[in-house]
Structures are given as C-alpha cells and as structure tokens.
Write a protein that holds these residues in place. Structure first.
Motif, mmCIF file in Angstrom:
data_model
loop_
_atom_site.group_PDB
_atom_site.id
_atom_site.type_symbol
_atom_site.label_atom_id
_atom_site.label_comp_id
_atom_site.label_asym_id
_atom_site.label_seq_id
_atom_site.Cartn_x
_atom_site.Cartn_y
_atom_site.Cartn_z
ATOM 1 N N CYS A 7 3.858 4.954 5.129
ATOM 2 C CA CYS A 7 2.923 4.358 3.952
ATOM 3 C C CYS A 7 2.192 5.731 3.153
ATOM 4 O O CYS A 7 1.987 6.569 3.702
ATOM 5 C CB CYS A 7 1.604 3.651 4.669
ATOM 6 S SG CYS A 7 2.163 2.114 5.589
ATOM 7 N N SER A 8 2.135 5.315 1.796
ATOM 8 C CA SER A 8 1.605 6.378 1.188
ATOM 9 C C SER A 8 0.163 6.066 0.583
ATOM 10 O O SER A 8 -0.367 6.852 0.064
ATOM 11 C CB SER A 8 2.546 6.511 -0.384
ATOM 12 O OG SER A 8 3.686 6.927 0.227
ATOM 13 N N THR A 9 -0.221 4.778 0.795
ATOM 14 C CA THR A 9 -1.552 4.398 0.203
ATOM 15 C C THR A 9 -2.219 3.643 1.323
ATOM 16 O O THR A 9 -1.645 3.139 2.241
ATOM 17 C CB THR A 9 -1.316 3.510 -1.068
ATOM 18 O OG1 THR A 9 -0.632 2.203 -0.607
ATOM 19 C CG2 THR A 9 -0.437 4.228 -2.039
ATOM 20 N N LEU A 10 -3.648 3.566 1.237
ATOM 21 C CA LEU A 10 -4.331 2.758 1.947
ATOM 22 C C LEU A 10 -4.155 1.163 1.892
ATOM 23 O O LEU A 10 -4.115 0.500 3.069
ATOM 24 C CB LEU A 10 -5.976 2.935 1.655
ATOM 25 C CG LEU A 10 -6.530 4.301 1.824
ATOM 26 C CD1 LEU A 10 -7.855 4.519 1.530
ATOM 27 C CD2 LEU A 10 -6.590 4.583 3.440
ATOM 28 N N GLU A 11 -3.558 0.791 0.772
ATOM 29 C CA GLU A 11 -3.297 -0.527 0.423
ATOM 30 C C GLU A 11 -2.055 -1.026 1.583
ATOM 31 O O GLU A 11 -1.856 -2.138 2.185
ATOM 32 C CB GLU A 11 -2.957 -0.784 -0.800
ATOM 33 C CG GLU A 11 -4.172 -1.022 -1.703
ATOM 34 C CD GLU A 11 -4.873 0.423 -1.919
ATOM 35 O OE1 GLU A 11 -5.788 0.446 -2.245
ATOM 36 O OE2 GLU A 11 -3.978 1.353 -1.811
ATOM 37 N N GLU A 12 -1.031 -0.120 1.393
ATOM 38 C CA GLU A 12 0.241 -0.148 2.234
ATOM 39 C C GLU A 12 -0.205 -0.282 3.563
ATOM 40 O O GLU A 12 0.451 -1.123 4.706
ATOM 41 C CB GLU A 12 1.264 0.968 1.774
ATOM 42 C CG GLU A 12 1.799 0.815 0.813
ATOM 43 C CD GLU A 12 2.576 2.078 0.306
ATOM 44 O OE1 GLU A 12 3.383 1.746 -0.890
ATOM 45 O OE2 GLU A 12 2.679 2.828 1.139
ATOM 46 N N ALA A 13 -1.141 0.753 4.219
ATOM 47 C CA ALA A 13 -1.426 0.841 5.852
ATOM 48 C C ALA A 13 -2.272 -0.322 5.959
ATOM 49 O O ALA A 13 -2.039 -0.982 7.134
ATOM 50 C CB ALA A 13 -2.374 2.012 5.687
ATOM 51 N N GLN A 14 -2.934 -0.685 5.038
ATOM 52 C CA GLN A 14 -3.907 -2.076 5.435
ATOM 53 C C GLN A 14 -2.771 -3.309 5.534
ATOM 54 O O GLN A 14 -3.378 -4.245 6.588
ATOM 55 C CB GLN A 14 -4.859 -2.688 4.359
ATOM 56 C CG GLN A 14 -5.643 -3.805 4.393
ATOM 57 C CD GLN A 14 -6.507 -3.559 5.879
ATOM 58 O OE1 GLN A 14 -7.236 -2.945 5.877
ATOM 59 N NE2 GLN A 14 -6.391 -4.517 6.489
ATOM 60 N N THR A 15 -1.686 -3.327 4.925
ATOM 61 C CA THR A 15 -0.828 -4.477 5.131
ATOM 62 C C THR A 15 -0.267 -4.629 6.597
ATOM 63 O O THR A 15 0.021 -5.358 7.232
ATOM 64 C CB THR A 15 0.268 -4.611 4.168
ATOM 65 O OG1 THR A 15 -0.556 -4.750 2.668
ATOM 66 C CG2 THR A 15 1.129 -5.556 4.214
ATOM 67 N N VAL A 16 0.114 -3.149 6.736
ATOM 68 C CA VAL A 16 0.731 -2.949 8.014
ATOM 69 C C VAL A 16 -0.033 -3.437 9.360
ATOM 70 O O VAL A 16 0.203 -3.973 10.404
ATOM 71 C CB VAL A 16 1.296 -1.494 8.379
ATOM 72 C CG1 VAL A 16 1.800 -1.399 9.767
ATOM 73 C CG2 VAL A 16 2.409 -1.283 7.275
#
Length: 280
Positions: free
Chosen positions: A37-46
């Motif tokens: 993941c490159s962003t906090l939003e991507e990490a949050q989704t995971v």
C-alpha cells in the motif's frame, strides 16, 4: 487456517518477505499475505478485511493505533503499533518490533544495561524503540531527527505519557538480565534529543539504531562512528549509514537479521494468543 496480512509500503517489500519466511517457519496453521500500500486510504481498506491478524510498515503504525480498541503499553506511549490480533471478542493491538530488536541485540552481543543508544528518527517506531531500550536498562537514549524541534516535541509527548502510565504497565521482563520495571525504567534512563548533525552524541553512543525514513538523508558519519559500536538498521533504509559503519569496523545488525527475530516473535505470540482463545 488463520490469516495474517503484512501491510507493506513499497520501500520495505523485501523486508516483509523476509518476515514472512521467518514467521511461516514457526507455524503451519497461519498463512501470511503481503499487501503493498502507498497511502493510508489503501491501508485502511486492507485493515477492514476479516483477517485474524495484521502487521504493518512504519508508515501505518498510527493508523493501526487509532483504529484499535485494546492497546498494548508501548503502543500507548509511542502512539503507534505494528501488530494486531483478532480473536473473537479478544482483540489486541501492540508493538513487537522494538522488543525484537532488543532481543536480537542482547542475544547476539550482551545485555544492554548501562549502554548509550542513539536512535535516528523521532516517529512512532523510534519512540517505541526508546521505550524498549529504557526497559532494557539503557542509561541514555538520544532521539535524533532532521528537525531538532520535532525531535523535542515528540520526545516530550512520549515522556509525558510514560510518566502518566508507568505505574500501570505490567512488568513482564524483570527476570531478564538488566531489565527494569516500567517505573524503574522511567527513573533510570536519561533521554535527550538533537538533530541528525549531533556528531558528539553519535560518537559517544554504544549503539546506533536507524528508523530514518527513505526520504530522510543522514549526514556522513564516517568520522563520528567508532569500531566498538553496534549499528542497526531494522528496516534496511539506511544503506549509507551501514556502509560507513562497515568501513569503520562497527558491528552491523542488518534488517534481515531483525526481520528473522521479529517474524519468529510474532509467530510465537500469535500461536500463544490462538491457544488462549481455543482454551476459552
């Protein structure tokens, strides 16, 4: 089969793979997936997935902490975490990497009681390392940052929380050589701060540990490092520092060695959590 997902940033993908190998060598009942993941939003989704556990890169420590219900002691002090376990109603978010670094250093060399440690970086991972150093009986921890004021502010916040929580932290490591209760650690260890250009602090340190990010460029420490020092780069993001340390005859602890310790420690911990959940 239980599932663990390592949420990695592009700069530590190799380290996450090393972690996975170490983790899976300890257990056959857990699988490990790596999500880049490159962003906090991507990490949050995971993180919204239903996996049994998550491990995160330094960039996502605050996200893991902020979305946690039950938090470990060092996570409360550093305002970040690197491991989450979900076991039905028993969910815990904590930090394990800093303790794994201590384990690696003490098993490879000697107990750290009385040592002087310099930590590059003043973010959550660096502050978690500072806490674990104090519990190991280190005499002096110096936090260095590109921005000296940021180092001061982050350290002040850390020490304020440490002071408030030291009496309530469960003391699990006192039996280890030189290790202290949280209350004694707070009273024993001296903390200081500075910029990356604090060459005197670096020269006088026994151990240098880098949590500097990829965009932070460390100065040339060739004339500050000494052959009797230990230099550690847990995330493998300070190649120039490690090369300078090698040229000065320092003892090196590369990221691969730390990932082996961390992966093994997390596997053992999650197996223990899982056994406790089964017993319930």
């Amino acid at each position: 089969m239980r599932n663990l997902t390592f949420i990695a940033t592009p700069d530590i993908v190799n380290q996450s793979s090393r972690f996975r190998r170490a983790f899976m060598s300890k257990t056959a009942v857990w699988s490990v997936a790596i999500k880049e993941c490159s962003t906090l939003e991507e990490a949050q989704t995971v993180l919204e997935q239903k996996d049994h556990a998550f491990v995160v890169a330094p960039a996502f420590r605050s996200l893991l902490f902020e979305t946690a219900s039950a938090k470990g002691a060092s996570s409360k002090l550093s305002l970040g975490a690197d491991l989450r376990y979900r076991g039905g109603s028993n969910t815990i978010t904590l930090s394990q990497l800093g303790r794994s670094v201590i384990d690696c250093l003490e098993e490879t060399f000697i107990p750290l009681y009385g040592a002087k440690v310099v930590i590059f970086g003043s973010g959550s991972a660096a502050l978690d390392m500072a806490y674990e150093c104090s519990r190991a009986g280190v005499d002096l921890v110096t936090i260095l940052d590109e921005d000296k004021l940021r180092a001061q502010e982050n350290l002040d916040t850390f020490l304020e929380i440490f002071a408030k929580n030291r009496m309530s932290i469960l003391d699990t490591d006192q039996a280890r050589t030189g290790h202290l209760s949280a209350t004694r650690a707070y009273e024993h260890t001296n903390f200081s701060y500075g910029s990356f250009n604090a060459l005197k602090s670096i020269h006088e340190a026994d151990i240098c540990i880098s949590f500097a990010s990829t965009h932070e460029i460390l100065p040339d420490y060739s004339k500050a490092l000494r052959s009797s020092q230990i230099v550690c780069d847990p995330w493998g993001r300070s190649d120039a520092l490690m090369l300078q340390a090698l040229e000065n005859g320092c003892d090196l602890v590369p990221s691969e060695q730390i990932m082996d310790y961390w992966g093994t420690a997390c596997a053992n911990l999650l197996i223990e959590f899982g056994n406790a959940q089964t017993a319930l």
